[in-house]
Design a protein around this motif. Sequence first.
Motif, PDB file in Angstrom:
ATOM      1  N   LEU A 141       0.832  -1.202   0.000  1.00  0.00           N
ATOM      2  CA  LEU A 141       0.000   0.000   0.000  1.00  0.00           C
ATOM      3  C   LEU A 141       0.869   1.254   0.000  1.00  0.00           C
ATOM      4  N   CYS A 142       1.917   1.264   0.798  1.00  0.00           N
ATOM      5  CA  CYS A 142       2.809   2.429   0.829  1.00  0.00           C
ATOM      6  C   CYS A 142       3.442   2.664  -0.537  1.00  0.00           C
ATOM      7  N   ALA A 143       3.860   1.585  -1.209  1.00  0.00           N
ATOM      8  CA  ALA A 143       4.442   1.723  -2.544  1.00  0.00           C
ATOM      9  C   ALA A 143       3.420   2.253  -3.546  1.00  0.00           C
ATOM     10  N   ALA A 144       2.185   1.753  -3.448  1.00  0.00           N
ATOM     11  CA  ALA A 144       1.135   2.222  -4.354  1.00  0.00           C
ATOM     12  C   ALA A 144       0.829   3.694  -4.125  1.00  0.00           C
ATOM     13  N   LEU A 145       0.807   4.112  -2.870  1.00  0.00           N
ATOM     14  CA  LEU A 145       0.528   5.511  -2.563  1.00  0.00           C
ATOM     15  C   LEU A 145       1.691   6.412  -2.948  1.00  0.00           C
ATOM     16  N   LEU A 146       2.914   5.875  -2.935  1.00  0.00           N
ATOM     17  CA  LEU A 146       4.061   6.636  -3.433  1.00  0.00           C
ATOM     18  C   LEU A 146       3.867   6.969  -4.910  1.00  0.00           C
ATOM     19  N   VAL A 147       3.442   5.979  -5.691  1.00  0.00           N
ATOM     20  CA  VAL A 147       3.180   6.196  -7.119  1.00  0.00           C
ATOM     21  C   VAL A 147       2.002   7.148  -7.304  1.00  0.00           C
ATOM     22  N   LEU A 148       0.960   6.958  -6.487  1.00  0.00           N
ATOM     23  CA  LEU A 148      -0.213   7.831  -6.582  1.00  0.00           C
ATOM     24  C   LEU A 148       0.170   9.285  -6.341  1.00  0.00           C
ATOM     25  N   GLY A 149       0.977   9.530  -5.309  1.00  0.00           N
ATOM     26  CA  GLY A 149       1.392  10.896  -5.014  1.00  0.00           C
ATOM     27  C   GLY A 149       2.280  11.489  -6.088  1.00  0.00           C
ATOM     28  N   ALA A 150       3.195  10.663  -6.629  1.00  0.00           N
ATOM     29  CA  ALA A 150       4.094  11.158  -7.673  1.00  0.00           C
ATOM     30  C   ALA A 150       3.312  11.592  -8.908  1.00  0.00           C
ATOM     31  N   THR A 151       2.372  10.770  -9.348  1.00  0.00           N
ATOM     32  CA  THR A 151       1.593  11.122 -10.540  1.00  0.00           C
ATOM     33  C   THR A 151       0.667  12.300 -10.268  1.00  0.00           C
ATOM     34  N   ALA A 152       0.112  12.366  -9.035  1.00  0.00           N
ATOM     35  CA  ALA A 152      -0.748  13.500  -8.678  1.00  0.00           C
ATOM     36  C   ALA A 152       0.016  14.808  -8.743  1.00  0.00           C
ATOM     37  N   GLY A 153       1.208  14.830  -8.140  1.00  0.00           N
ATOM     38  CA  GLY A 153       1.987  16.058  -8.109  1.00  0.00           C
ATOM     39  C   GLY A 153       2.431  16.516  -9.485  1.00  0.00           C
ATOM     40  N   MET A 154       2.905  15.584 -10.309  1.00  0.00           N
ATOM     41  CA  MET A 154       3.356  15.966 -11.642  1.00  0.00           C
ATOM     42  C   MET A 154       2.198  16.466 -12.504  1.00  0.00           C
ATOM     43  N   ALA A 155       1.048  15.782 -12.435  1.00  0.00           N
ATOM     44  CA  ALA A 155      -0.111  16.236 -13.203  1.00  0.00           C
ATOM     45  C   ALA A 155      -0.583  17.599 -12.718  1.00  0.00           C
ATOM     46  N   ASP A 156      -0.510  17.836 -11.418  1.00  0.00           N
ATOM     47  CA  ASP A 156      -0.935  19.113 -10.842  1.00  0.00           C
ATOM     48  C   ASP A 156      -0.084  20.260 -11.374  1.00  0.00           C
ATOM     49  N   VAL A 157       1.235  20.058 -11.410  1.00  0.00           N
ATOM     50  CA  VAL A 157       2.129  21.093 -11.927  1.00  0.00           C
ATOM     51  C   VAL A 157       1.827  21.378 -13.396  1.00  0.00           C
ATOM     52  N   ALA A 158       1.686  20.333 -14.199  1.00  0.00           N
ATOM     53  CA  ALA A 158       1.478  20.510 -15.638  1.00  0.00           C
ATOM     54  C   ALA A 158       0.156  21.204 -15.943  1.00  0.00           C
ATOM     55  N   MET A 159      -0.915  20.825 -15.237  1.00  0.00           N
ATOM     56  CA  MET A 159      -2.215  21.435 -15.554  1.00  0.00           C
ATOM     57  C   MET A 159      -2.272  22.883 -15.074  1.00  0.00           C
ATOM     58  N   ASN A 160      -1.583  23.197 -13.964  1.00  0.00           N
ATOM     59  CA  ASN A 160      -1.544  24.581 -13.527  1.00  0.00           C
ATOM     60  C   ASN A 160      -0.750  25.443 -14.491  1.00  0.00           C
ATOM     61  N   ALA A 161       0.303  24.884 -15.074  1.00  0.00           N
ATOM     62  CA  ALA A 161       1.044  25.616 -16.095  1.00  0.00           C
ATOM     63  C   ALA A 161       0.151  25.930 -17.287  1.00  0.00           C
ATOM     64  N   GLN A 162      -0.703  24.972 -17.672  1.00  0.00           N
ATOM     65  CA  GLN A 162      -1.654  25.231 -18.752  1.00  0.00           C
ATOM     66  C   GLN A 162      -2.665  26.296 -18.356  1.00  0.00           C
ATOM     67  N   GLY A 163      -3.140  26.231 -17.110  1.00  0.00           N
ATOM     68  CA  GLY A 163      -4.084  27.245 -16.645  1.00  0.00           C
ATOM     69  C   GLY A 163      -3.491  28.636 -16.688  1.00  0.00           C
ATOM     70  N   VAL A 164      -2.246  28.778 -16.271  1.00  0.00           N
ATOM     71  CA  VAL A 164      -1.571  30.073 -16.303  1.00  0.00           C
ATOM     72  C   VAL A 164      -1.399  30.559 -17.743  1.00  0.00           C
ATOM     73  N   GLU A 165      -1.075  29.639 -18.661  1.00  0.00           N
ATOM     74  CA  GLU A 165      -0.907  30.021 -20.063  1.00  0.00           C
ATOM     75  C   GLU A 165      -2.227  30.511 -20.663  1.00  0.00           C
ATOM     76  N   VAL A 166      -3.304  29.784 -20.401  1.00  0.00           N
ATOM     77  CA  VAL A 166      -4.605  30.222 -20.923  1.00  0.00           C
ATOM     78  C   VAL A 166      -5.006  31.548 -20.294  1.00  0.00           C
ATOM     79  N   GLU A 167      -4.753  31.709 -18.999  1.00  0.00           N
ATOM     80  CA  GLU A 167      -5.059  32.970 -18.323  1.00  0.00           C
ATOM     81  C   GLU A 167      -4.280  34.122 -18.948  1.00  0.00           C
ATOM     82  N   ARG A 168      -3.009  33.892 -19.264  1.00  0.00           N
ATOM     83  CA  ARG A 168      -2.192  34.935 -19.887  1.00  0.00           C
ATOM     84  C   ARG A 168      -2.778  35.355 -21.227  1.00  0.00           C
ATOM     85  N   ARG A 169      -3.233  34.383 -22.012  1.00  0.00           N
ATOM     86  CA  ARG A 169      -3.798  34.706 -23.323  1.00  0.00           C
ATOM     87  C   ARG A 169      -5.149  35.404 -23.200  1.00  0.00           C
TER      88      ARG A 169
END
Length: 399
Positions: A99-127
């Motif tokens: 379970l700890c290993a699975a949650l490690l993967v869950l957190g890693a993918t959550a954090g990376m997706a969060d950064v990428a989608m916020n970057a897109q949000g900022v780009e659309v906001e800028r435009r």
Amino acid sequence: MPTSPLRRARRSVAVVFALHGAVSGSFTTRIPWLRDHLDLGNGELGLALAFPAIGASLAMPSAGRIVHHHGGRAAVRLLLVLWCAALALPALSPHLVVLCAALLVLGATAGMADVAMNAQGVEVERRYGRSIMSGLHGMWSVGALLGSAVGVGAVHLGLDARLHLAAAAVALAAAVPPICRGLPDARPAPEQKAPPRFALPPRSALVIGLVGVCAVLAEGASMDWSGVYLRDVTGASETVAVASYTAFACTMAAARLAGDAVVRRIGPVRTVRVSGVLATAGGTLVVTASDPVTGTAGFALLGIGIAVVVPLAFAAAGHSGPAPGQAIAGVATITYTTTLLAPTAIGAVAELVSLRASFGLVTAATAVLVLAAGVLGTPGRGGIVAHGRENARTDLPGN
């Protein structure tokens, strides 16, 4: 006037935020099942819930580099699919170590997706030329609400968590590619260097970051422990206990969607002070609850109280010094990590004292918001103006 492709981009990024929230909401509803299925104590569950924080902290810097090298659209498509797929892993765990290993993967993918989608949000906001981040984060809350609502239904029908989360993972991942077609394919200039691995906030933004920490502590605790709390402390049924997170997510979504209008009317400092009062009242209801109705009402009020605090803290950080990007990035890392570490802290206190004591600490943290709100309006220390051009970008990344 925004062009048709720009409006499509805004709709696409809004749905991306909602998908990310739906994964989070789906997982949260099954935390009580994980505890019971693996026969975990509160301390063991708290330990397991530390691993998403570890995974996110290790992986988030990589997301910026992925966006830099592959472009925003491809990065969001890849990382959001991985985040959706990872949803199925925790329920398949046969014991605590896996379970700890699975949650490690869950957190890693959550954090990376969060950064990428916020970057897109900022780009659309800028435009767009005007703030849209508040609505985007409101859509994240809407997605979390919908994911948790489906989870409540699955629990009520007695659907096995392994089947529920696997089906949700497949359905959400399948929706990602068509949604991402509308995103802008923003790419850095050839001479632009890759982003640094970690950005510490300047000293002027540290106090602002602590204001955000008080709010995300309550958010993380409520997301992951509300169901367990109502079952253990108030004797709620499994369905009612799971529904407590739905109430929390619902009120948070409504408050975020209405947040900009409130800030424009009474200003950021008064907004945060009122928010702190509401959140403290909600926490007090939770701590003193002797029945499921009172406890659920407390979590709902907590959702209203903390909803707009983090976006306002990010906006203040952007005005706090000569390097706003560094301040925002650093505060974002602090608050995001705190969101994921909060469940572990709650579990540790619950194991040593009680769950009521854990949420007593949460309530004390929300009371700090009433006292510390002034840092969001102090010139030179993150001051933001309620009206006019200075408030054009009220909400910046943070879920």
